[in-house]
Design a protein around this motif. Structure first.
Motif, short mmCIF file in Angstrom:
data_model
loop_
_atom_site.label_atom_id
_atom_site.label_comp_id
_atom_site.label_asym_id
_atom_site.label_seq_id
_atom_site.Cartn_x
_atom_site.Cartn_y
_atom_site.Cartn_z
N HIS A 80 -50.68 36.37 8.65
CA HIS A 80 -51.45 37.08 7.63
C HIS A 80 -52.64 36.23 7.26
O HIS A 80 -52.55 35.00 7.22
N ALA A 81 -53.75 36.89 6.94
CA ALA A 81 -54.85 36.18 6.30
C ALA A 81 -54.44 35.97 4.85
O ALA A 81 -53.65 36.73 4.29
N GLU A 82 -54.94 34.92 4.24
CA GLU A 82 -54.60 34.62 2.86
C GLU A 82 -54.89 35.81 1.96
O GLU A 82 -55.93 36.45 2.06
N ASN A 83 -53.93 36.13 1.09
CA ASN A 83 -54.04 37.22 0.11
C ASN A 83 -54.32 38.58 0.74
O ASN A 83 -54.98 39.42 0.14
N ALA A 84 -53.80 38.81 1.96
CA ALA A 84 -54.01 40.11 2.61
C ALA A 84 -52.66 40.73 2.95
O ALA A 84 -51.76 40.03 3.41
N ALA A 85 -52.54 42.01 2.70
CA ALA A 85 -51.30 42.71 3.03
C ALA A 85 -51.25 43.06 4.51
O ALA A 85 -50.18 43.22 5.07
N LYS A 86 -52.40 43.18 5.12
CA LYS A 86 -52.48 43.58 6.53
C LYS A 86 -52.07 42.41 7.43
O LYS A 86 -52.61 41.32 7.32
N ALA A 87 -51.12 42.66 8.31
CA ALA A 87 -50.71 41.65 9.28
C ALA A 87 -51.75 41.57 10.39
O ALA A 87 -52.26 42.59 10.87
N LEU A 88 -52.08 40.35 10.80
CA LEU A 88 -53.02 40.16 11.91
C LEU A 88 -52.31 39.88 13.22
O LEU A 88 -52.89 40.06 14.28
#
Length: 175
Positions: A58-66
């Motif tokens: 995850h990017a920091e503070n992001a709900a979207k998984a990368l």
């Protein structure tokens, strides 16, 4: 776990998934054709029952998984990690995230006794072939291939053959 300077996602975190990641994993896999989608329930099981053999980015503070790698120990061969899927969001492709996820997973203390990695890849999925060829080289291992599931016999011709890659024995790399 963060990543090094110069990476495309300076605050990228790699960790074991939790059930709260199930929806994000489902959505990530949907954005990553030609990966076969699984049910939301399957993704919840991957993020709970198989959390120790899976990893999410995850990017920091992001709900979207990368990125996400799902795997499990082969029941009758516990020294073998089977990698079910490697999903990398389009925004993170070309950054080496798939390799970083696999390396971080394979160097976990809980998997220190895994000497082999297995996965299946369709014959035309060049990106996945390159990913696992690099991994084998990185871990000083050889790749053996066989057809595990045949298009006509196992998929009624609706899916290409699934080629089994067996990589190993894996040399442990220092953290």
């Amino acid at each position: 776990m963060g990543n090094g300077a110069g990476d495309a996602h300076p605050a990228l975190h790699l960790r074991s998934p939790t059930p709260d990641d199930g929806v994000a994993v489902f959505e990530l896999i949907a954005r990553c054709p030609p990966l076969d989608p699984n049910s939301r329930y399957c993704n919840l099981l991957q993020c709970s029952h198989f959390a120790q053999t899976s990893i999410i980015a995850h990017a920091e503070n992001a709900a979207k998984a990368l990125g996400f790698v799902s795997g499990y120990r082969v029941p009758d061969r516990p020294d073998t990690l089977f990698v079910w899927q490697v999903a990398v969001d389009e925004a993170a492709r070309g950054t080496g995230l798939g390799s970083r996820l696999l390396e971080a997973l394979l160097t976990r203390p809980a998997l220190a006794d895994c000497r082999y990695l297995e996965t299946t890849i369709g014959p035309d999925n060049r990106a996945s072939w390159r990913l696992f060829e690099r991994l084998a080289k990185q871990f000083g291992a050889v790749i053996e291939t066989t057809t595990l599931f045949e298009s006509q016999r196992h998929f009624s011709g609706l899916h290409p053959d699934e080629i089994l890659l067996r990589i190993g024995p894996l040399e442990r790399i220092a953290d």
